[in-house]
Scaffold this active site. Structure first.
Site, PDB file in Angstrom:
ATOM      1  N   HIS A   1      55.938 -42.968 -16.272  1.00 50.06           N
ATOM      2  CA  HIS A   1      57.252 -43.372 -16.037  1.00 50.06           C
ATOM      3  C   HIS A   1      57.629 -43.069 -17.916  1.00 50.06           C
ATOM      4  O   HIS A   1      59.210 -43.107 -18.331  1.00 50.06           O
ATOM      5  CB  HIS A   1      56.943 -45.118 -16.002  1.00 50.06           C
ATOM      6  CG  HIS A   1      57.876 -45.222 -14.700  1.00 50.06           C
ATOM      7  ND1 HIS A   1      58.449 -46.307 -14.426  1.00 50.06           N
ATOM      8  CD2 HIS A   1      57.040 -44.799 -13.736  1.00 50.06           C
ATOM      9  CE1 HIS A   1      57.805 -46.384 -13.557  1.00 50.06           C
ATOM     10  NE2 HIS A   1      57.207 -45.746 -12.605  1.00 50.06           N
TER      11      HIS A   1
ATOM     12  N   GLU B   1      54.635 -28.650   0.902  1.00 47.29           N
ATOM     13  CA  GLU B   1      53.466 -29.238   0.048  1.00 47.29           C
ATOM     14  C   GLU B   1      53.448 -30.894  -0.324  1.00 47.29           C
ATOM     15  O   GLU B   1      52.660 -30.790  -1.180  1.00 47.29           O
ATOM     16  CB  GLU B   1      54.544 -28.239  -0.835  1.00 47.29           C
ATOM     17  CG  GLU B   1      54.307 -26.780  -0.737  1.00 47.29           C
ATOM     18  CD  GLU B   1      55.005 -26.331   0.604  1.00 47.29           C
ATOM     19  OE1 GLU B   1      55.161 -25.361   1.234  1.00 47.29           O
ATOM     20  OE2 GLU B   1      56.297 -27.184   0.753  1.00 47.29           O
TER      21      GLU B   1
END
Length: 341
Positions: A140, A89
């Site tokens: 982040h 996937e």
């Protein structure tokens, strides 16, 4: 003769109208189509309309899809546009994202969407955020409290202070259940006074219990992680104006200590939630819903107000980042709004 013609025509028109009313056609019966067939038709029509469209996924081609959603498409469009992939996937989702960046129109099918978790990094950090990327901030800087807090089977804690961090990490280690500890990287270098009891080797903070960091009477402010500090700063500013804020440090996202929040709201009659995460389906939304559904709702004198991060991936530029997460001024504004000041 003209008069006679009118007299004759008028009754005929009345009869004709009566017949139309009585014997009008019924609407044709709607075509019965299964959801599988409707999806297949939609993909087929778009594949036929635009050569940039293609389908990829596990068993979508020769096997016609695990649930036969892509039945007949491989025979019609061939290997180049209906593509069987390995059981990977993460890999084929990444191919789909890259193909879309190159101008194609991929349809990326997961055999069952439960398997999409294997590709969540491609879906969220690549597909959702690429348009916003001018640095690494979007990938982040994000709050996962609502994500993990949504899942039964997990306990989720979110420390703010040094006391929180030590007590919760020790409790998490000793707990027999899986515990997600959401540490805010910006807090690692922030010093706090550590109470004497927290210096003990036996010090623990119970998971599922919030802490009232500041007592107040006018409004309840609920936060977790770094925003707790902002809430305390806002409370200090507002106290000079005669507004006393009760600040609750959630500490635990799941199981949530709703009883402490309810008790505070029943006292202050106002509620503001603060979090660094996105607004939609967030921790604040859950708190507001639980208050609305519980006994504290009738004690509210004004609607609850949420202060959240902006509904965008985190920008890289410092000034944009500062405007994307809750600041002290935003909390003060929300408190004055709910108090109608």
């Amino acid at each position: 003769m003209a008069v006679v013609a009118v007299l004759v025509r008028k009754p005929l028109e009345q009869v004709s109208g009566l017949l139309r009313r009585r014997f009008h056609r019924t609407a044709p019966a709607a075509l019965q189509v299964t959801v599988r067939e409707a999806i297949n038709q939609g993909m087929d029509e778009e594949l036929e309309r635009d050569e940039k469209v293609f389908l990829l996924g596990e068993e979508v081609a020769q096997y016609d899809g695990a649930y036969k959603v892509s039945r007949g498409l491989w025979k019609k469009y061939g290997d180049k546009r209906i593509i069987d992939t390995p059981i990977s996937e993460m890999g084929f989702a990444g191919i789909a994202v890259g193909a879309a960046m190159a101008g194609l129109r991929p349809i990326c099918e997961f055999m069952t969407f439960n398997f999409s978790m294997q590709a969540i990094d491609q879906v969220i950090n690549s597909a959702a955020k690429t348009y916003y990327m001018s640095g690494v901030a979007a990938q982040h800087s994000q709050c996962f409290a609502a994500w993990y807090g949504h899942c039964p089977g997990l306990k989720v804690v979110s420390p703010w202070s040094s006391e929180d961090a030590k007590g919760l990490i020790k409790s998490a280690i000793r707990d027999n259940n899986p515990v997600v500890v959401l540490e805010n990287e910006l807090m690692y270098g922030v010093p706090f006074e550590l109470p004497s009891e927290a210096q003990s080797k036996d010090f623990l903070i119970p998971i599922g219990k919030a802490k009232i960091e500041r007592q107040g009477t006018h409004v309840t402010i609920v936060a977790h992680s770094r925003p707790v500090g902002h809430c305390l700063e806002a409370a200090t500013v507002l106290s000079k104006e005669g507004i006393e804020c009760e600040v609750i440090n959630l500490r635990t996202i799941r199981p949530m200590d709703i009883e402490t929040i309810e008790g505070s709201v029943m006292k202050t009659n106002h509620l503001v939630t603060v979090e660094g995460g996105w607004p939609q389906f967030g921790v604040g939304a859950e708190i507001c819903a639980r208050i609305m559904e519980g006994p504290a709702f009738n004690f509210l004198d004004a609607p609850a107000v949420r202060v959240t991060g902006a509904d965008v991936p985190m920008p890289y530029a410092k000034i944009l980042e500062d405007n994307s997460v809750p600041q002290v001024k935003d909390i003060i504004f929300a408190i004055k709004k709910t108090l109608n000041i």
